[in-house]
Design an enzyme around this catalytic site. Sequence first.
Site, short mmCIF file in Angstrom:
data_model
loop_
_atom_site.label_atom_id
_atom_site.label_comp_id
_atom_site.label_asym_id
_atom_site.label_seq_id
_atom_site.Cartn_x
_atom_site.Cartn_y
_atom_site.Cartn_z
N HIS A 101 47.50 38.17 44.31
CA HIS A 101 46.69 38.60 43.15
C HIS A 101 46.86 40.11 43.01
O HIS A 101 46.29 40.88 43.77
CB HIS A 101 45.21 38.25 43.36
CG HIS A 101 44.34 38.59 42.19
ND1 HIS A 101 43.45 37.70 41.64
CD2 HIS A 101 44.20 39.72 41.47
CE1 HIS A 101 42.81 38.26 40.63
NE2 HIS A 101 43.25 39.51 40.51
N HIS A 123 47.44 43.54 40.17
CA HIS A 123 47.55 44.16 38.84
C HIS A 123 48.53 45.32 38.94
O HIS A 123 48.26 46.30 39.63
CB HIS A 123 46.20 44.70 38.37
CG HIS A 123 45.15 43.64 38.23
ND1 HIS A 123 44.90 43.00 37.04
CD2 HIS A 123 44.31 43.10 39.14
CE1 HIS A 123 43.93 42.11 37.22
NE2 HIS A 123 43.56 42.15 38.48
N ARG A 143 49.87 46.62 35.97
CA ARG A 143 49.82 47.33 34.68
C ARG A 143 51.22 47.41 34.05
O ARG A 143 52.10 46.62 34.36
CB ARG A 143 49.20 48.73 34.82
CG ARG A 143 47.94 48.80 35.66
CD ARG A 143 46.81 47.97 35.09
NE ARG A 143 45.56 48.29 35.76
CZ ARG A 143 44.53 47.45 35.85
NH1 ARG A 143 44.60 46.25 35.31
NH2 ARG A 143 43.42 47.81 36.45
N ASN A 173 46.66 40.50 32.57
CA ASN A 173 45.66 41.10 31.66
C ASN A 173 46.09 42.47 31.16
O ASN A 173 45.39 43.46 31.29
CB ASN A 173 44.27 41.17 32.31
CG ASN A 173 44.23 42.04 33.55
OD1 ASN A 173 45.23 42.21 34.24
ND2 ASN A 173 43.06 42.60 33.85
N LYS A 193 46.20 32.07 34.38
CA LYS A 193 44.96 32.74 34.75
C LYS A 193 43.87 32.49 33.72
O LYS A 193 44.08 32.69 32.52
CB LYS A 193 45.22 34.26 34.86
CG LYS A 193 44.01 35.10 35.22
CD LYS A 193 43.55 34.91 36.64
CE LYS A 193 42.21 35.59 36.92
NZ LYS A 193 42.33 36.93 37.47
N HIS A 207 39.06 33.58 37.40
CA HIS A 207 38.12 34.67 37.64
C HIS A 207 36.75 33.99 37.62
O HIS A 207 36.24 33.66 36.55
CB HIS A 207 38.22 35.76 36.57
CG HIS A 207 37.30 36.90 36.83
ND1 HIS A 207 37.72 38.14 37.26
CD2 HIS A 207 35.94 36.97 36.82
CE1 HIS A 207 36.68 38.92 37.47
NE2 HIS A 207 35.59 38.24 37.19
N HIS A 217 39.62 36.16 44.26
CA HIS A 217 38.73 37.17 44.85
C HIS A 217 37.31 36.65 45.09
O HIS A 217 36.35 37.14 44.53
CB HIS A 217 38.70 38.47 44.02
CG HIS A 217 38.70 38.30 42.52
ND1 HIS A 217 37.82 37.49 41.85
CD2 HIS A 217 39.49 38.85 41.57
CE1 HIS A 217 38.07 37.55 40.56
NE2 HIS A 217 39.08 38.36 40.37
N LEU A 271 35.22 44.11 40.05
CA LEU A 271 34.64 42.81 39.69
C LEU A 271 35.44 41.70 40.33
O LEU A 271 36.68 41.76 40.28
CB LEU A 271 34.61 42.65 38.17
CG LEU A 271 33.54 43.50 37.47
CD1 LEU A 271 33.72 43.45 35.97
CD2 LEU A 271 32.13 43.04 37.85
N ASP A 318 44.03 42.12 44.65
CA ASP A 318 43.39 42.56 43.41
C ASP A 318 43.49 44.07 43.26
O ASP A 318 42.62 44.69 42.66
CB ASP A 318 41.92 42.10 43.36
CG ASP A 318 41.37 42.09 41.94
OD1 ASP A 318 42.16 42.21 40.99
OD2 ASP A 318 40.14 41.97 41.79
N HIS A 322 43.07 52.27 38.04
CA HIS A 322 42.56 52.92 36.83
C HIS A 322 42.57 54.41 37.11
O HIS A 322 42.28 54.83 38.24
CB HIS A 322 41.11 52.51 36.54
CG HIS A 322 40.93 51.09 36.14
ND1 HIS A 322 41.16 50.63 34.87
CD2 HIS A 322 40.51 50.03 36.85
CE1 HIS A 322 40.90 49.32 34.81
NE2 HIS A 322 40.50 48.93 36.00
N ALA A 355 36.07 48.69 36.16
CA ALA A 355 36.12 47.98 37.45
C ALA A 355 37.52 47.93 37.99
O ALA A 355 38.47 47.67 37.25
CB ALA A 355 35.62 46.55 37.23
O1 DOR Z 1 37.85 44.97 39.49
C1 DOR Z 1 38.61 44.35 38.77
N1 DOR Z 1 39.61 44.96 38.10
N2 DOR Z 1 38.43 43.03 38.60
C2 DOR Z 1 39.14 42.33 37.73
O2 DOR Z 1 38.91 41.15 37.62
C3 DOR Z 1 40.13 42.99 36.84
C4 DOR Z 1 40.62 44.22 37.43
C5 DOR Z 1 41.36 45.08 36.44
O3 DOR Z 1 42.22 44.57 35.74
O4 DOR Z 1 41.09 46.29 36.41
ZN ZN Z 2 42.20 40.90 39.39
#
Ligand code: DOR
Ligand code: ZN
Length: 350
Positions: free
Chosen positions: A15, A17, A19, A43, A101, A138, A176, A221, A249, A253, A265
């Site tokens: 899992h 991200h 970007r 996402n 997802k 999720h 998660h 999250l 996860d 950011h 998050a």
């Molecule tokens: O903390 C999180 N950040 N939880 C998620 O489910 C998405 C992720 C994000 O894409 O920033």
């Molecule tokens: Zn995630």
Amino acid sequence: MSISELIIRRPDDWHLHLRDGSMLRAVASFSSADFGRAIIMPNLVPPITLPEQAALYRQRILEAVPDNHDFEPLMTLYLTEATRPDEISHGASSGLIKAVKLYPAGATTNSDSGVRDMQTIMPVLEKMADIGLPLLVHGEVTGADVDIFDREAVFIDTVLEPLRRRLPELRVVLEHVTTETGVNYVMASDNNLAATITVHHLIINRNAILAGGIRPHYYCLPVAKREKHRLALRAAATSGDSRFFLGTDSAPHCDSVKESACGCAGMLTSPNALGCLATVFEQEDKLINLELFVSLNGPKFYRLSPNSGKVRLFKTQVPFRFPEKINTENGPVTVFDPMLPIYWHVDNMG
Ligand code: DOR
Ligand code: ZN
């Protein structure tokens, strides 16, 4: 006798991200350095909803990975109420799409195109059950009437359990997982249900975010819960039970959007994930099960072979110095601070 060296199969991250654009280029190498494969979250803005988009995104990821890293992005699609069963089966049969997802609309970052009414996606889920394609959930409800700390438990009761009763053959990953309720639910289920666990939920509880001042870099999250839940997650992750495997996860950011009156998050954990995990497993006296959690249980669920390469984890007297922040074109991104020294280092053996 204390263990100070461990050679294990090259791990995977189930899992992640990554970007896109400059952020992708800034973070990709942290994952590709230590992990052989990763399930890539879809996402983006706009989300990856079609196999053609996933194929192009996969190319951009490969371009961002250093040439000397051996890394395979495992692509997923973002489920919307408009997703068609044939799009999913076409993506899966070509071998490109490894999972789909499900974001309940509004549950987290870039989830606005997610699902509001589970009824609308039943034809897609039936197709996935038919072809054995995993659904990654999720697992949080979004209603304003549900306390944020209860959202996972309520999701299990009101969405996941009814779905699994209706479609028991559907293969599901509760992504998660953050609660004792979630862990117990997975443990009591059959092998069609598994769960990923993050590094940070094994290390922090909600005090990290809220006690003694508000610390936005620990906000993610599902939000970290109270201590008894962290302990249940540690017991599950270190147990060796094949239904639990690593999904970091890691979700970068920029500091400017985290350190805000309404911070978003997610945290970047890929640079120190493996060292943190070795520390957790050592603390639990379960280093022997680390390979199951990071390298073997995931491929087993996804019906893939474990990686052939190996990594060496070794402990030194000197703590591993990971960067506090990494720089991107849009400013710094803070790296997860586990608030404890990490003596475990990672060496790739090819
Ligand atoms: O903390 C999180 N950040 N939880 C998620 O489910 C998405 C992720 C994000 O894409 O920033
Ligand atoms: Zn995630």
